[in-house]
Scaffold this active site. Structure first.
Site, short mmCIF file in Angstrom:
data_model
loop_
_atom_site.label_atom_id
_atom_site.label_comp_id
_atom_site.label_asym_id
_atom_site.label_seq_id
_atom_site.Cartn_x
_atom_site.Cartn_y
_atom_site.Cartn_z
N GLU A 249 0.88 -1.17 0.00
CA GLU A 249 0.00 0.00 0.00
C GLU A 249 0.91 1.21 0.00
O GLU A 249 1.47 1.56 1.03
CB GLU A 249 -0.90 -0.07 1.24
N CYS A 283 -2.10 9.04 2.43
CA CYS A 283 -1.82 8.54 1.08
C CYS A 283 -2.98 8.81 0.12
O CYS A 283 -2.79 8.90 -1.08
CB CYS A 283 -1.45 7.07 1.11
P1 NAD Z 1 10.33 6.79 3.97
O1 NAD Z 1 10.20 6.22 2.63
O2 NAD Z 1 11.72 6.92 4.52
O3 NAD Z 1 9.52 5.95 5.05
C1 NAD Z 1 8.17 5.57 4.91
C2 NAD Z 1 7.89 4.51 5.97
O4 NAD Z 1 8.60 3.33 5.63
C3 NAD Z 1 8.40 4.88 7.35
O5 NAD Z 1 7.47 4.44 8.30
C4 NAD Z 1 9.72 4.14 7.51
O6 NAD Z 1 9.98 3.78 8.86
C5 NAD Z 1 9.47 2.92 6.68
N1 NAD Z 1 10.67 2.39 6.07
C6 NAD Z 1 11.67 3.08 5.46
N2 NAD Z 1 12.59 2.22 4.97
C7 NAD Z 1 12.17 0.98 5.29
C8 NAD Z 1 12.67 -0.32 5.04
N3 NAD Z 1 13.80 -0.53 4.33
N4 NAD Z 1 11.97 -1.38 5.50
C9 NAD Z 1 10.80 -1.21 6.17
N5 NAD Z 1 10.28 -0.01 6.42
C10 NAD Z 1 10.94 1.07 5.98
O7 NAD Z 1 9.65 8.17 3.94
P2 NAD Z 1 9.16 9.19 5.06
O8 NAD Z 1 10.06 10.39 5.05
O9 NAD Z 1 8.91 8.57 6.38
O10 NAD Z 1 7.79 9.56 4.40
C11 NAD Z 1 7.88 10.26 3.16
C12 NAD Z 1 7.10 9.63 2.08
O11 NAD Z 1 6.61 8.34 2.38
C13 NAD Z 1 5.87 10.45 1.84
O12 NAD Z 1 6.17 11.47 0.94
C14 NAD Z 1 4.91 9.47 1.28
O13 NAD Z 1 5.10 9.39 -0.11
C15 NAD Z 1 5.33 8.16 1.83
N6 NAD Z 1 4.43 7.63 2.86
C16 NAD Z 1 3.33 6.99 2.45
C17 NAD Z 1 2.46 6.49 3.39
C18 NAD Z 1 1.22 5.77 2.99
O14 NAD Z 1 0.28 5.73 3.76
N7 NAD Z 1 1.16 5.15 1.81
C19 NAD Z 1 2.71 6.66 4.74
C20 NAD Z 1 3.87 7.33 5.13
C21 NAD Z 1 4.73 7.81 4.17
#
Ligand code: NAD
Length: 477
Positions: A249, A283
């Site tokens: 997702e 999202c």
């Molecule tokens: P990010 O990509 O660093 O992290 C997103 C989430 O994934 C965080 O909770 C992080 O802990 C987790 N994560 C990161 N790397 C991981 C890995 N290798 N394995 C497992 N989990 C991992 O980004 P961010 O700065 O936290 O959020 C920015 C972007 O993430 C936003 O611009 C948005 O596009 C996206 N996002 C989407 C949702 C959603 O509901 N689809 C939620 C949060 C963030």
């Protein structure tokens, strides 16, 4: 007021490990709330062993009994809603009213899957010969690993935990390290409701290390991830190597089509209130607004008036309608996208800057006349930013709406059934709201297409995602 931070492994709350810890911050004050222990390999191995062992008995527990535990947990969450919502607001920033709404919604997901587990019917397929019995049954896929982000620390974990447990799977979840408390409170409700040890394990750590370790383990049979598209791609690749099932997702960049025949005031006010929900960090957040020219200036005027009434502040203050953004990365992203859009001659209608602290406060922002080449039109803002563009007609609106590789949510406002039907058929997304913007409730399937991922959460599909079919052809001799 906050909560005790810990790991939950095999029924034991672990407050200290040799793998270190990290601070959890309140985005409304930028002050620390507590320290979160990390899981190292020994803790992850323990969680894997516990999930594997508990699976043997949990899959044999009747769906009725599994459902009773989940319903009790949902009731406990409702009893404790003020406390859990306070924890959620403290760590994530959203307003207390929104946090309460999120806990209530999470409890409803438990209610739905508690019942849906009892309806996991198989089927009998007519055989070609008379003494043959052909049956299909649903079996739990096995222990699952779930990874959830910081924007909905209650409802997103429950959208994974509830169907997993209802199907008879055990679960290791790694919620976001930035917002651990609400998920821990939900785990507490489950253990207090009688969930046997090892059925749900909660771990934290270095995200990339934890996820890779769990996905590579042969014990884990499915993963479910909510987060950004780049991380989703990476985890899907890892899951591909071990042929582990996956639900993804991921991000979105939701279009909103406002037809000239819509109730423009209602469309503007509703779409802006949903835009600013959770400070835009959703999202499914409506982001690209395509408004038919005859209604364009009127739409912008109502949108501006609505947004300018918003009160930005600490989510625990009763007057606050928009909380802080959840972390410094969002402030930087907003600054970057807004200055880029203005340099491409976007028109600033409201907001546009970080507000004076304390906390990570950002003004709800509307940009109009959005140039197609501005970065924000293709990069998910994940913040309180609405991008508005005029369109000549429905053809142009649909072409622009479908121009991105994302396909999660889409919305439309119109009073014409013909326009609504065409949008329902042609908008390339997983979920659509027409003349309303609620697209994620327990009984309906939720998920995206394209770069927004695959798989569905909620609805009957949400349960199916945690089961595999077994076919038996039994010849009676
Ligand atoms: P990010 O990509 O660093 O992290 C997103 C989430 O994934 C965080 O909770 C992080 O802990 C987790 N994560 C990161 N790397 C991981 C890995 N290798 N394995 C497992 N989990 C991992 O980004 P961010 O700065 O936290 O959020 C920015 C972007 O993430 C936003 O611009 C948005 O596009 C996206 N996002 C989407 C949702 C959603 O509901 N689809 C939620 C949060 C963030």
């Amino acid at each position: 007021m906050y909560t005790k931070l810990a790991l939950l492994i095999d029924g034991e709350w672990i407050e200290e490990t040799n793998a270190g810890s990290q601070s959890v911050l309140n985005p409304a004050t930028e002050q620390p709330l507590g320290r979160l222990p990390h899981a190292g390999k020994p803790e992850l191995d323990r969680a894997l062993a516990a999930a594997s062992r508990a699976f043997e008995s949990w899959k044999g527990t009747s769906p009725y009994e599994r459902g009773q535990i989940m319903r009790r947990a949902a009731d406990l969450m409702r009893e404790r809603v003020d406390h859990i919502a306070t924890v959620l607001t403290l760590e994530e920033g959203k307003t207390f009213a929104e946090a309460k709404g999120e806990i209530t919604a999470a409890a409803e997901f438990f209610d739905w899957f508690a019942e849906e587990g009892r309806r996991s019917y198989g089927r009998v397929i007519p055989a070609r010969i008379s003494n043959m019995r052909q049956t299909v049954t649903q079996e739990p896929v096995g222990p699952v690993a779930c990874f959830t982000p910081w924007n909905f620390p209650a409802v997103t974990p429950v959208r994974k935990i509830a169907p997993a447990l209802a199907a008879g799977c055990t679960c290791i979840i790694k919620p976001s390290e930035e917002t651990p408390g609400a998920t821990l409170e939900i785990a507490r409700a489950l253990t207090d409701a009688g969930l046997p040890k090892g059925v749900l394990n909660v771990v934290f750590g270095v995200p990339a290390e934890v996820s890779e370790y769990l996905i590579r383990s042969p014990i884990i049979r499915k993963i479910s991830f909510t987060g950004s598209t780049p991380v989703g791609r990476h985890l899907a690749r890892l899951a591909g190597e071990t042929l582990t099932l996956a639900t993804m997702e991921l991000g979105g960049h939701a279009p909103v089509i406002v037809a000239k025949d819509a109730d423009i005031q209602r469309a503007a006010e509703l779409s802006m209130s949903i835009k600013m929900r959770n400070t835009g960090q959703v999202c499914t957040s409506p982001t690209r607004f395509f408004v038919e020219r005859p209604a364009y200036e009127e739409y912008l005027e109502y949108a501006r008036a609505f947004v300018e009434k918003q009160v930005v502040g600490d989510g625990l203050n009763p007057g606050t309608t928009v909380g802080p953004v959840a972390n410094e990365r969002r402030v930087e992203a907003m600054d970057d996208l807004i200055s880029d859009a203005l340099s491409h001659s976007a028109r600033l209608i409201a907001g546009g800057e970080r507000l004076k602290g304390p906390g990570l406060m950002y003004s709800p922002t509307i940009l109009a006349d959005m140039p197609g080449q501005a970065k924000a039109m293709t990069h998910e803002p994940f913040g309180p930013l609405a991008l508005v563009q005029p369109v000549d007609d429905l053809d142009q609106a649909l072409a622009r709406a479908n121009a991105l590789p994302y396909g999660l949510a889409g919305y439309a406002f119109t009073s014409s059934a013909a326009v609504a039907n065409r949008i329902a058929e042609e908008l390339a997304v997983g979920v659509i709201g027409i003349n309303q913007m609620v697209v994620t409730i327990p009984e309906t399937p939720f998920g995206g297409i394209g770069d927004s991922g695959w798989g569905r959460e909620g609805g009957v599909e949400g349960l199916e995602a945690y089961t595999v079919e077994k076919y038996v052809g039994h010849l009676h001799l």
